[in-house]
Motif scaffolding. Structure first.
Motif, PDB file in Angstrom:
ATOM      1  N   LEU A 225       0.817  -1.210   0.034  1.00 26.43           N
ATOM      2  CA  LEU A 225      -0.062   0.018   0.136  1.00 26.43           C
ATOM      3  C   LEU A 225       0.948   1.372   0.015  1.00 26.43           C
ATOM      4  N   GLY A 226       0.576   2.061  -0.999  1.00 24.52           N
ATOM      5  CA  GLY A 226       1.196   3.463  -1.087  1.00 24.52           C
ATOM      6  C   GLY A 226       0.345   4.562  -0.808  1.00 24.52           C
ATOM      7  N   LEU A 227       0.312   5.472   0.264  1.00 27.61           N
ATOM      8  CA  LEU A 227      -0.368   6.511   0.552  1.00 27.61           C
ATOM      9  C   LEU A 227       0.657   7.564   0.488  1.00 27.61           C
ATOM     10  N   MET A 228       0.749   8.152  -0.720  1.00 27.52           N
ATOM     11  CA  MET A 228       2.044   8.893  -1.000  1.00 27.52           C
ATOM     12  C   MET A 228       1.915  10.412  -1.233  1.00 27.52           C
ATOM     13  N   ASN A 229       3.106  11.101  -1.332  1.00 29.57           N
ATOM     14  CA  ASN A 229       2.932  12.337  -1.923  1.00 29.57           C
ATOM     15  C   ASN A 229       1.923  13.397  -1.613  1.00 29.57           C
ATOM     16  N   SER A 230       1.692  13.411  -0.047  1.00 29.26           N
ATOM     17  CA  SER A 230       0.661  14.154   0.203  1.00 29.26           C
ATOM     18  C   SER A 230       1.271  15.429   1.264  1.00 29.26           C
ATOM     19  N   GLU A 231       0.450  16.290   1.247  1.00 30.39           N
ATOM     20  CA  GLU A 231       0.808  17.470   2.152  1.00 30.39           C
ATOM     21  C   GLU A 231       0.205  17.240   3.546  1.00 30.39           C
ATOM     22  N   ILE A 232      -0.757  16.121   3.761  1.00 37.40           N
ATOM     23  CA  ILE A 232      -1.065  15.841   5.048  1.00 37.40           C
ATOM     24  C   ILE A 232      -0.389  14.501   5.430  1.00 37.40           C
ATOM     25  N   ASP A 253       4.349   2.343   1.942  1.00 35.57           N
ATOM     26  CA  ASP A 253       4.973   3.346   1.427  1.00 35.57           C
ATOM     27  C   ASP A 253       4.362   4.792   1.600  1.00 35.57           C
ATOM     28  N   LEU A 254       4.995   5.614   2.489  1.00 32.44           N
ATOM     29  CA  LEU A 254       4.431   6.828   3.038  1.00 32.44           C
ATOM     30  C   LEU A 254       5.581   8.082   2.451  1.00 32.44           C
ATOM     31  N   HIS A 275       6.656  -6.657  11.362  1.00 32.41           N
ATOM     32  CA  HIS A 275       6.284  -7.630  10.280  1.00 32.41           C
ATOM     33  C   HIS A 275       6.519  -6.988   8.944  1.00 32.41           C
ATOM     34  N   LEU A 276       6.745  -5.665   8.626  1.00 31.33           N
ATOM     35  CA  LEU A 276       6.901  -5.230   7.294  1.00 31.33           C
ATOM     36  C   LEU A 276       8.135  -5.441   6.699  1.00 31.33           C
ATOM     37  N   ASP A 277       8.582  -5.778   5.361  1.00 28.98           N
ATOM     38  CA  ASP A 277       9.685  -5.796   4.680  1.00 28.98           C
ATOM     39  C   ASP A 277      10.335  -4.302   4.424  1.00 28.98           C
ATOM     40  N   GLN A 278       9.231  -3.465   4.163  1.00 29.03           N
ATOM     41  CA  GLN A 278       9.632  -2.070   3.663  1.00 29.03           C
ATOM     42  C   GLN A 278       8.482  -1.183   4.384  1.00 29.03           C
ATOM     43  N   LEU A 279       9.087   0.090   4.867  1.00 25.18           N
ATOM     44  CA  LEU A 279       8.375   1.092   5.526  1.00 25.18           C
ATOM     45  C   LEU A 279       9.062   2.203   4.716  1.00 25.18           C
ATOM     46  N   PHE A 280       8.735   2.607   3.667  1.00 20.89           N
ATOM     47  CA  PHE A 280       9.398   3.596   2.755  1.00 20.89           C
ATOM     48  C   PHE A 280       9.018   4.863   2.968  1.00 20.89           C
ATOM     49  N   VAL A 281       9.926   5.884   3.486  1.00 23.10           N
ATOM     50  CA  VAL A 281       9.478   7.312   3.942  1.00 23.10           C
ATOM     51  C   VAL A 281      10.329   8.223   3.267  1.00 23.10           C
ATOM     52  N   GLY A 282      11.019   7.915   2.133  1.00 22.38           N
ATOM     53  CA  GLY A 282      11.969   8.872   1.452  1.00 22.38           C
ATOM     54  C   GLY A 282      11.179  10.110   1.100  1.00 22.38           C
TER      55      GLY A 282
END
Length: 327
Positions: A225-232, A253-254, A275-282
């Motif tokens: 799940l990617g909830l990305m590119n947000s100003e909130i 992906d955040l 449990h996650l393999d990736q929590l991407f916050v770049g």
């Protein structure tokens, strides 16, 4: 996906560009070809790129599509990449209509990218989309749908049993599209990516609009799940920290947004994420202290902590954070 250039592969296939073929109208006018025509690959061996020039196109998109149908056995085509379909104010409805009208002749289509448009052709938030729901209804075996551009984009709640990857790339994703995704039923969907964008360019979704997605009732197979590119992005992180769907994910992906210490704190104090393999916050705005805390709490998980942005000081004493993709 490369935001700043055309795709060279799609659906695990190399992209073949139909515009490299001679236009029959040139032959009838007696115009000399500008280059030797390239040999066509077999229909099933390529992802077919259909596009016309953004400026002074020599043909309309329906004319271009007609050349595609005449040159390629479209019954064997499994992947299509749609680039420019007209000038900057042209709606993608012209593309949707052509694809839907030929749906019975495209039984093998599994992968579709609507809007592979470079910024020199049209900025992402100027791409004029349309109602894409007919595509999902006309192609029940579609497995991948990527849509670039949020302006005028419409999606109705729908059930689709084959879709495995759904992605909306935008500088501003309308709230009703976000709600429609959450109200849809996608039993096979494994990957969902939303570039939510900014309000200035139509990205007006709130945390309440994300509720259907975060509950995950229509997304039983989702693992990415990617909830990305947000100003909130901080608010999204806080909502994710308590969301039922997160326990089923492998990748979250955040990235690309305005995530700071407040959102990271919510992630650390919410439900377990080990449990996650990736929590991407770049593309984030966290302090070094918070980055260190997150790395210590989630060892071995891909985080993207090195992709740090700097807040900008405004004249009124406020600080400004920016998303990665807006206009």
């Amino acid at each position: 996906m490369d935001t700043y250039g055309h795709e060279n592969t799609f659906g695990s296939l190399p992209v073949a560009r139909l515009q490299d073929l001679p236009n029959p109208d040139d032959t009838r006018r007696g115009d000399a070809p500008t280059s030797d025509p390239q040999p066509l690959p077999a229909a099933h061996e390529a992802a077919w790129n259909l596009r016309i020039p953004a400026y002074r196109p020599p043909e309309t998109f329906p004319e271009h599509f007609a050349r595609f149908v005449a040159a390629v056995d479209i019954t064997q085509v499994s992947a299509i990449v749609i680039g420019c379909w007209g000038g900057g104010d042209a709606s993608s409805r012209i593309v949707v209509d052509e694809l839907v009208a030929h749906a019975d002749r495209l039984p093998a289509l599994r992968h579709l990218f609507l809007g592979d448009i470079w910024f020199e052709e049209n900025e992402i938030s100027w791409i004029q989309q349309s109602n894409i729901t007919p595509l999902l209804r006309a192609f029940p075996r579609l497995e991948t749908l990527i849509v670039k551009g949020g302006s005028m984009l419409v999606l109705d709640p729908v059930e689709h049993t084959a879709l495995r990857h759904l992605e909306f790339q935008s500088g501003g994703l309308p709230d009703d599209v976000v709600r429609a995704v959450g109200a849809s039923v996608f039993p096979a969907l494994e990957s969902l990516e939303l570039w939510l964008g900014v309000e200035e360019y139509g990205g007006d979704a709130t945390i309440a609009d994300l509720a259907g997605i975060l509950e995950g009732r229509g997304l039983p197979a989702l693992t990415t799940l990617g909830l990305m590119n947000s100003e909130i992005q901080d608010e999204i992180a806080a909502a994710v920290a308590a969301a039922p769907i997160v326990s089923r994910l492998r990748r979250l992906d955040l990235s690309m947004g305005t995530l700071g210490d407040e959102g990271a704190e919510a992630l650390l104090t919410g439900q377990p994420l080990t449990h996650l393999d990736q929590l991407f916050v770049g593309h984030h705005f966290m302090t070094k202290r918070m980055r260190d805390r997150l790395a210590e709490a989630l060892p071995g998980i891909v985080l993207g902590l090195d992709e740090v942005e700097e807040e900008e000081d405004m004249d009124d004493g406020e600080v400004w954070r920016y998303v990665e993709v807006s206009e």
